[in-house]
Design an enzyme around this catalytic site. Sequence first.
Site, PDB file in Angstrom:
ATOM      1  N   LYS A  25      10.196   6.886  -6.125  1.00  0.00           N
ATOM      2  CA  LYS A  25       9.359   6.488  -7.274  1.00  0.00           C
ATOM      3  C   LYS A  25       7.878   6.618  -6.921  1.00  0.00           C
ATOM      4  O   LYS A  25       7.094   7.165  -7.691  1.00  0.00           O
ATOM      5  CB  LYS A  25       9.650   5.038  -7.674  1.00  0.00           C
ATOM      6  N   ASN A  26       7.511   6.106  -5.753  1.00  0.00           N
ATOM      7  CA  ASN A  26       6.086   6.090  -5.406  1.00  0.00           C
ATOM      8  C   ASN A  26       5.535   7.472  -5.074  1.00  0.00           C
ATOM      9  O   ASN A  26       4.315   7.661  -5.016  1.00  0.00           O
ATOM     10  CB  ASN A  26       5.832   5.125  -4.244  1.00  0.00           C
ATOM     11  N   CYS A 119      -2.032  -8.626 -11.063  1.00  0.00           N
ATOM     12  CA  CYS A 119      -0.592  -8.624 -11.270  1.00  0.00           C
ATOM     13  C   CYS A 119       0.020  -9.703 -10.404  1.00  0.00           C
ATOM     14  O   CYS A 119      -0.678 -10.365  -9.631  1.00  0.00           O
ATOM     15  CB  CYS A 119       0.010  -7.260 -10.989  1.00  0.00           C
ATOM     16  N   ARG A 124      -5.274  -7.122  -6.794  1.00  0.00           N
ATOM     17  CA  ARG A 124      -5.213  -5.660  -6.766  1.00  0.00           C
ATOM     18  C   ARG A 124      -6.369  -4.959  -7.478  1.00  0.00           C
ATOM     19  O   ARG A 124      -6.199  -4.306  -8.509  1.00  0.00           O
ATOM     20  CB  ARG A 124      -3.870  -5.186  -7.325  1.00  0.00           C
ATOM     21  N   ASP A 310       6.942  -3.256   0.784  1.00  0.00           N
ATOM     22  CA  ASP A 310       7.972  -3.167  -0.256  1.00  0.00           C
ATOM     23  C   ASP A 310       9.382  -3.430   0.288  1.00  0.00           C
ATOM     24  O   ASP A 310      10.341  -3.476  -0.490  1.00  0.00           O
ATOM     25  CB  ASP A 310       7.939  -1.782  -0.923  1.00  0.00           C
ATOM     26  N   ILE A 332      -0.479  -7.171   3.366  1.00  0.00           N
ATOM     27  CA  ILE A 332      -0.980  -6.226   2.353  1.00  0.00           C
ATOM     28  C   ILE A 332      -1.362  -6.929   1.052  1.00  0.00           C
ATOM     29  O   ILE A 332      -2.430  -6.697   0.504  1.00  0.00           O
ATOM     30  CB  ILE A 332       0.073  -5.121   2.052  1.00  0.00           C
ATOM     31  N   ARG A 402      12.643  -0.692 -13.172  1.00  0.00           N
ATOM     32  CA  ARG A 402      11.428   0.091 -12.964  1.00  0.00           C
ATOM     33  C   ARG A 402      11.489   0.872 -11.660  1.00  0.00           C
ATOM     34  O   ARG A 402      10.796   1.890 -11.516  1.00  0.00           O
ATOM     35  CB  ARG A 402      10.200  -0.833 -12.925  1.00  0.00           C
TER      36      ARG A 402
HETATM   37  C1  UD1 Z   1       1.191   1.329  -3.460  1.00  0.00           C
HETATM   38  C2  UD1 Z   1       2.639   1.302  -3.890  1.00  0.00           C
HETATM   39  C3  UD1 Z   1       3.236  -0.086  -3.716  1.00  0.00           C
HETATM   40  C4  UD1 Z   1       3.014  -0.579  -2.286  1.00  0.00           C
HETATM   41  C5  UD1 Z   1       1.543  -0.457  -1.885  1.00  0.00           C
HETATM   42  C6  UD1 Z   1       1.309  -0.788  -0.432  1.00  0.00           C
HETATM   43  C7  UD1 Z   1       2.774   2.996  -5.591  1.00  0.00           C
HETATM   44  C8  UD1 Z   1       2.951   3.319  -7.030  1.00  0.00           C
HETATM   45  N1  UD1 Z   1       2.728   1.716  -5.270  1.00  0.00           N
HETATM   46  O1  UD1 Z   1       0.476   0.465  -4.334  1.00  0.00           O
HETATM   47  O2  UD1 Z   1       4.629  -0.012  -4.011  1.00  0.00           O
HETATM   48  O3  UD1 Z   1       3.412  -1.922  -2.209  1.00  0.00           O
HETATM   49  O4  UD1 Z   1       1.084   0.886  -2.100  1.00  0.00           O
HETATM   50  O5  UD1 Z   1       2.089   0.009   0.396  1.00  0.00           O
HETATM   51  O6  UD1 Z   1       2.718   3.867  -4.757  1.00  0.00           O
HETATM   52  N2  UD1 Z   1      -6.972  -2.659  -2.658  1.00  0.00           N
HETATM   53  C9  UD1 Z   1      -8.296  -3.017  -2.833  1.00  0.00           C
HETATM   54  N3  UD1 Z   1      -9.108  -2.177  -3.560  1.00  0.00           N
HETATM   55  C10 UD1 Z   1      -8.656  -1.003  -4.094  1.00  0.00           C
HETATM   56  C11 UD1 Z   1      -7.301  -0.632  -3.884  1.00  0.00           C
HETATM   57  C12 UD1 Z   1      -6.492  -1.483  -3.149  1.00  0.00           C
HETATM   58  O7  UD1 Z   1      -8.726  -4.071  -2.379  1.00  0.00           O
HETATM   59  O8  UD1 Z   1      -9.437  -0.289  -4.738  1.00  0.00           O
HETATM   60  C13 UD1 Z   1      -6.083  -3.565  -1.882  1.00  0.00           C
HETATM   61  C14 UD1 Z   1      -4.911  -4.049  -2.716  1.00  0.00           C
HETATM   62  O9  UD1 Z   1      -5.255  -5.164  -3.501  1.00  0.00           O
HETATM   63  C15 UD1 Z   1      -3.894  -4.383  -1.649  1.00  0.00           C
HETATM   64  C16 UD1 Z   1      -4.171  -3.327  -0.574  1.00  0.00           C
HETATM   65  O10 UD1 Z   1      -5.487  -2.834  -0.835  1.00  0.00           O
HETATM   66  O11 UD1 Z   1      -4.135  -5.649  -1.125  1.00  0.00           O
HETATM   67  C17 UD1 Z   1      -3.225  -2.153  -0.593  1.00  0.00           C
HETATM   68  O12 UD1 Z   1      -3.148  -1.622  -1.893  1.00  0.00           O
HETATM   69  P1  UD1 Z   1      -2.800  -0.101  -2.166  1.00  0.00           P
HETATM   70  O13 UD1 Z   1      -2.405   0.549  -0.886  1.00  0.00           O
HETATM   71  O14 UD1 Z   1      -3.892   0.515  -2.953  1.00  0.00           O
HETATM   72  O15 UD1 Z   1      -1.491  -0.242  -3.076  1.00  0.00           O
HETATM   73  P2  UD1 Z   1      -1.127   0.548  -4.383  1.00  0.00           P
HETATM   74  O16 UD1 Z   1      -1.549   1.963  -4.268  1.00  0.00           O
HETATM   75  O17 UD1 Z   1      -1.542  -0.233  -5.573  1.00  0.00           O
END
Ligand code: UD1
Length: 436
Positions: A25-26, A119, A124, A310, A332, A402
Amino acid sequence: MDKFRIIGSVPPKPLRGKIRISGSKNATLPLMTAALLTDQSIKFTNCPRLVDVFTLETLLNHHGVESFFDGNTMTLTASRIKDHCAPYELVRKMRASFLVLGPLLAREGKASVSLPGGCAIGSRPVDLHLMGFEKMGVTIDIDQGYINATAPEGGLHGAEIAFPTVSVGATENLLMAATLAKGTTKLVNAACEPEITDLARCLIKMGAKIEGVGTSILTIEGVEKLSGAIHPIIADRIETGSYAVAAAITGGEIELTNTSLDLLPTFKESLEATGTTLTPTKGGFIAKAPSGKIQPVDITTAPYPGYPTDLQAQFMALMTLAEGTSTITETIFENRFMHVPELNRMGANISTSGRTATIKGVDFLKGAEVMATDLRAPISLIMAGLTAEGETTLSRIYHLDRGYEDIENKIRGVGGNIERYKNGEAQNRERETETA
Ligand code: UD1
């Protein structure tokens, strides 16, 4: 609203047989948004049929992308972009929708994307995405909950972007944008999850010039145009790990096909330390439960190649039945222990302090009414239910739909007693927050 009824037993009925792992999915979600980068068709094989994939398909259709699904093959064609705005109604259902921003900016020079909002598992933010786009010359204006982004005259320009923390989504968004930018972009401290590698490989097939694939430094030389491609999507490592835990917790033996242990280096070590045997096969591996008691193992989640967040809840379910005490530290997301009270309702002994959960192994769990709280965690409640005395009812299972393709049939296929049913209970799906 659908629910799952799971009938367990003590000792549990061992799950035995084969499970074919679906496409990731990711990996699928960013790959789908990459279709916006070209006016030619992109064909994805091994594409999972999941609610999240259909949600993103709807958003892409809204932008003008034609889509065609045939079994597990999806073809996307963005001959022209007819709408540059990703509306709140679609983005709030799934935050990965935010990944349309990079491709739209790269191809069209402008985009307006709703801010995803918080969320259930944490706030996030998207600041890292925006910081990167600004370095590429983008002007960002936030108005009425929307990010209105405009590329400079002549398009995005390359930049050196060093992420202060690792972000999967920000790496993907900026990687896609950089493929069509003028000059060289260097992403430093980039996430190197296998899904990013898969995205980079597809972009390279489309004509992108990317170096450092699979590492934390990605160097992208912008090109004028990208073309179509055919791309098989990698296996879902989270689904893979989940069913490996299912074998371990039920005293069973499951062959997982269409996948690879190489996708899960730290998870592999951790699961083996519990006494579970993992034996590679030609197209996957066999997960065999410990011959004696499950051994307690401490884990700490971390970006790849560390232990995946995850798969944290699934490992916690396993640890509830371990011979001794273990700890799980979540680094995370700030609020990713929502499954703890649910597992405790089933007789687990888990306490939390800040970002660490301490799990004291118990002899057995008991069935209970429990609730799915986010996308990945609830499979841990199914596993717990399979090993628990009596019946477990799991509500809000739309979260599972999902992220896990054909979940109940896969579990039933290896002997799990799980059934989906509707009871007409009033639940407002629209009000739920989305996660992961
Ligand atoms: C993706 C995955 C999710 C997984 C996560 C971490 C998808 C669709 N989802 O989510 O399943 O749990 O990676 O492996 O691929 N952050 C910031 N600022 C930003 C972006 C992120 O502070 O601009 C923080 C987030 O709040 C979180 C951490 O960085 O605490 C990691 O987030 P991120 O790696 O971006 O996760 P996603 O891409 O949302």
